[in-house]
Design an enzyme around this catalytic site. Structure first.
Site, mmCIF file in Angstrom:
data_model
loop_
_atom_site.group_PDB
_atom_site.id
_atom_site.type_symbol
_atom_site.label_atom_id
_atom_site.label_comp_id
_atom_site.label_asym_id
_atom_site.label_seq_id
_atom_site.Cartn_x
_atom_site.Cartn_y
_atom_site.Cartn_z
ATOM 1 N N PRO A 177 -0.973 2.224 -4.059
ATOM 2 C CA PRO A 177 -1.144 3.542 -3.447
ATOM 3 C C PRO A 177 -0.801 3.607 -1.964
ATOM 4 C CG PRO A 177 -3.250 2.459 -3.621
ATOM 5 C CD PRO A 177 -2.258 1.533 -4.262
ATOM 6 N N SER A 179 -1.931 1.344 0.841
ATOM 7 C CA SER A 179 -2.771 0.813 1.916
ATOM 8 C C SER A 179 -2.053 -0.305 2.670
ATOM 9 C CB SER A 179 -4.095 0.306 1.347
ATOM 10 O OG SER A 179 -3.876 -0.645 0.310
ATOM 11 N N LYS A 180 -1.353 -1.182 1.940
ATOM 12 C CA LYS A 180 -0.592 -2.242 2.612
ATOM 13 C C LYS A 180 0.623 -1.650 3.322
ATOM 14 C CE LYS A 180 -1.835 -5.639 -0.954
ATOM 15 N NZ LYS A 180 -2.313 -4.668 -1.958
ATOM 16 N N ASP A 205 7.961 2.378 -5.587
ATOM 17 C CA ASP A 205 7.047 2.253 -6.706
ATOM 18 C C ASP A 205 7.718 2.813 -7.953
ATOM 19 O OD1 ASP A 205 4.026 1.422 -7.067
ATOM 20 O OD2 ASP A 205 4.397 3.085 -8.443
ATOM 21 N N ASP A 232 12.288 0.911 -10.663
ATOM 22 C CA ASP A 232 11.719 -0.296 -11.251
ATOM 23 C C ASP A 232 12.001 -1.435 -10.277
ATOM 24 O OD1 ASP A 232 11.202 -2.623 -12.644
ATOM 25 O OD2 ASP A 232 12.091 -1.919 -14.520
ATOM 26 N N CYS A 311 -3.773 -9.758 -7.267
ATOM 27 C CA CYS A 311 -5.239 -9.751 -7.249
ATOM 28 C C CYS A 311 -5.741 -10.389 -8.539
ATOM 29 C CB CYS A 311 -5.802 -8.350 -7.052
ATOM 30 S SG CYS A 311 -5.008 -7.080 -8.022
#
Length: 743
Positions: A177, A179-180, A205, A232, A311
């Site tokens: 989304p 943040s980075k 994205d 992609d 993650c």
């Protein structure tokens, strides 16, 4: 608005406020935080130090602490940090709720300049204290203004390891989304004296809807150096740009490769992972992760850094992908030692031995043990290299795995790769288009066409560009499926159809729209007219936008290769009688504006932001005198700090405004208004009935605007919690207008 709609709006507003804190100790109480297969798998892999597994599992079951980050490139960062430390954090520190003392927020020890903090506050505690409600309103409004970002602690690590400089060309491959991405933009703008850094960020994205989140993030930061694209990541197209009058291939100095993953490191935040987790999730994602990472290193410049992160704690998604990359590169890539880059960060070094387990619990230590019936699911690259010398040379221990119980965070994996040479399948002369000679095709490394062929890095066979290398001879491809082939990934045809896109039309220096604007604001001669664009080829140009020179170069040279959503940030409204106002991006435009400026004091700021259309006489004598000399129209209201008055804000404030016939006003959004009022010592707090602490009640319009802002923020945070669940395939490249999501 009808009664039912108002009720629904109030309910939605309440839900949005709750969602802001979702994952911060709220919800999911009905899910049992147990998964025997998970415990068995990680006990066997021994990624947790001996004697710490119970502590590791206890931490995984605890709610994730709230973490906020103060945006680093804004000149107001120090003021916000001062407000947080001296006001809100002190109030929270001495607060008790139901006899329980609230734990004071603490800075992240490894984040520079105390610009990131974490706390264990939950939504349940928030509801019981008016002081905490003030803190919540502060966080929401400052987040919407782009001054604070709610971001998980481990998510802040990859951008810090990239070592961004203002001149770097950066690609964020799986950005939503955002943040980075926001961190990357802030680092480009680390020097506020440079309005247009030479570098830029291209944020990609695969999901068009998630690109809306990227635009929302970029819009809050008001940077001219960000472009959002929708592809992609495993087949993102190679871009071209003009360099010294010749068309060249764009290679990135820095690449962030935060790939889709199983997300078992997010169990503290995404509680449903407990019941959904199986080893098959990692097995299914492994191939996609390698394809994305390979595409990234292909587009990385020699000498550049790519940070790979997940993650997930699973070595199949972590060390196995890095080992496959290193083996494919044949020495072109090197794992960098980042142990000294973030002092205070606790992590475990990468492992060099692991096994693969099926969801039924069957273990395989080596590819040779895998039955033929499972060869389509379990691949050779999922296992560690069998050659001890090759494994030692990879230095997988330089990878970093963050475990939740070490510093009360989520689980995370990160590795820093440095490119030493072109990838082996790119060390050939590029194919030529019809009618081209070798001298017409620019070498990828900027050398002459007569350079040795191994110094030329071109394109993968996926896209049919002038730089596509020859397809490897089938006879040269290793037939042993146990080994890692050094050929590029299978071709994947790029598709470029989608929604109809408004054009990016750059203006010429002699465009008739410039003279009235230049005369009105007395723009300096070095104002970059060529960077200004509009989104229409015909009709009146009512809205103008601006990008940096480098992004203009990229847009002009790649209009047929991709459809971009440039976050073109400087936004000027024009009318038939001349320019009316400069809205967004005022801090970028101000260095070029030499007229229509009114210098104001702290008291003037208070008047402008607390009174609607105050009379000119309400201003201080100095500002009043300046205003009387100006004709009606758009103005810049500028506050300059006084180093002798330490109680006043110690950073400049520039506001867009309007000088009327007898009155004056500032064009400031509601959240920015609250931000500036806090800076000058005025705290505006709204209770649950919408009444401000000055006794006034917000209008229906303001209430709706607040609800919409909270809803957007809640949606952003909810999507951030689902970051690992994004689908990396099947979405066509589409784009929308640069102003944000379209209906």
């Amino acid at each position: 608005m009808g009664r039912k709609n108002r009720t629904r709006q109030r309910a939605h507003n309440s839900d949005s406020r709750g969602l802001f804190w979702q994952g911060w100790g709220a919800g999911y109480s009905e899910i049992i935080k147990e998964n025997k297969l998970f415990e068995h798998y990680y006990t066997e892999l021994k990624i947790v130090p001996e004697g710490e597994f119970e502590e590791f599992m206890e931490a995984m079951r605890e709610p994730l602490p709230a973490t906020i980050r103060i945006t680093g490139y804004k000149s107001h960062a120090k003021e916000i940090l001062h407000t947080l430390k001296e006001k809100y954090f002190k109030e929270v520190q001495d607060l008790e709720v139901d006899g329980q003392k609230i734990e004071a927020p603490q800075p992240l020890s490894w984040y520079p300049d105390e610009l990131a903090w974490h706390t264990n506050l939950s939504r349940k505690i928030l509801r019981k204290s008016p002081l905490l409600e003030k803190f919540h309103q502060f966080l929401v409004s400052e987040t919407e203004s782009g001054n604070i970002s709610r971001q998980e602690a481990v998510s802040m690590i990859p951008p810090l390891l990239m070592k961004i400089e203002p001149q770097h060309k950066i690609l964020d491959m799986c950005a939503a989304p955002g943040s980075k991405t926001a961190q990357l933009i802030e680092m480009l703008h680390s020097d506020m004296d440079i309005p247009f850094p030479e570098g830029f960020v291209i944020a990609n994205d695969v999901d068009n809807k998630r690109c809306y989140l990227l635009v929302h993030q970029a819009k809050r930061l008001n940077s001219p150096c960000i472009m959002v694209v929708n592809h992609d990541a495993s087949s993102i197209p190679r871009l071209h740009f003009d360099q010294d009058g010749k068309k060249d291939i764009l290679f990135y100095d820095r690449i962030l490769c935060d790939v889709p993953c199983s997300g078992d490191g997010t169990m503290r935040k995404n509680i449903d992972v407990w019941k959904k987790w199986t080893t098959s999730n990692s097995i299914h994602l492994h191939g996609l992760q390698i394809r994305i990472a390979v595409r990234g290193v292909e587009q990385l410049a020699v000498g550049g850094r790519m940070v790979y992160s997940t993650c997930s704690l699973n070595p199949i998604e972590d060390e196995a992908v890095i080992a496959a990359l290193l083996e494919k590169s044949e020495g072109a890539l090197e794992l960098a030692d980042a142990s000294a880059d973030l002092p205070g960060l606790k992590y475990m070094p990468g492992i060099t031995s692991w096994k693969v387990m099926t969801k039924e619990g069957q273990w395989f230590s080596d590819w040779s043990e895998v039955p033929t019936s499972r060869h389509t699911q379990i691949r050779p690259t999922m296992f560690p290299p069998t050659d001890p010398e090759k494994l030692a040379n990879m230095k997988l221990e330089r990878c970093m795995r963050i475990l939740p119980h070490h510093q009360n965070t989520g689980g995370f994996f990160v590795a820093v790769l440095v490119k030493k040479a072109p990838m082996p399948w790119n060390r050939r002369h590029p194919k030529l288009q019809m009618g081209e000679s070798l001298a017409d095709v620019p070498p990828a490394d900027g050398s002459s066409a007569d350079a040795p062929v191994e110094a030329v890095e071109g394109e993968t066979p996926a896209e049919g560009n002038p730089s596509v290398p020859d397809t490897p001879d089938p006879s040269e491809v290793k037939k042993d499926h146990c080994s890692v082939c050094s050929s590029p990934p299978p071709p994947k045809k790029m598709k470029l159809f989608g929604f109809k896109e408004d054009p990016f039309v750059f203006l010429t220096e002699d465009d008739p729209i410039f003279p009235p604007i230049q005369a009105f604001y007395d723009l300096s001669p070095d104002f970059p007219k060529l960077n200004v664009l509009t989104r229409t080829r015909e009709g009146k140009k009512r809205n103008l936008y601006m990008v940096s020179k480098e992004l203009r170069n990229v847009l002009l040279n790649n209009s047929e290769r991709m459809k971009a959503r440039a976050r073109t940030h400087t936004h000027t409204h024009t009318h038939s009688d001349g320019p009316s106002s400069v809205r967004a991006g005022i801090y970028t435009l101000c260095p070029y504006i030499r007229a229509r400026i009114i210098n104001i004091s702290v008291e003037d700021v208070k008047v402008l932001l607390t009174q609607e259309n105050p009379f000119l006489s309400k201003l201080g004598d100095d500002a009043h005198t300046q205003a009387k000399k100006l004709e009606m129209g758009s103005i810049v209201l500028r506050y300059l700090p006084d180093p002798q008055d330490l109680d006043a804000p110690q950073c400049p404030i520039d506001l867009c405004g309007w000088r009327g016939k007898t009155s004056i006003r500032a064009f400031v959004s509601r959240n920015e208004c609250l931000h500036y009022l806090r800076m000058v010592g005025v705290e505006v707090f709204r209770d649950k009935q919408g009444k401000r602490n000055d006794g006034s009640t917000e209008t229906q319009e303001e209430s709706t605007e607040d609800a919409e802002g909270l809803s957007q923020e809640a949606d952003l945070l909810e999507q951030e919690g689902e970051e690992t669940e994004q689908n990396a395939n099947g979405t066509e490249p589409v784009s929308s207008t640069c102003d944000g999501p379209t209906s």
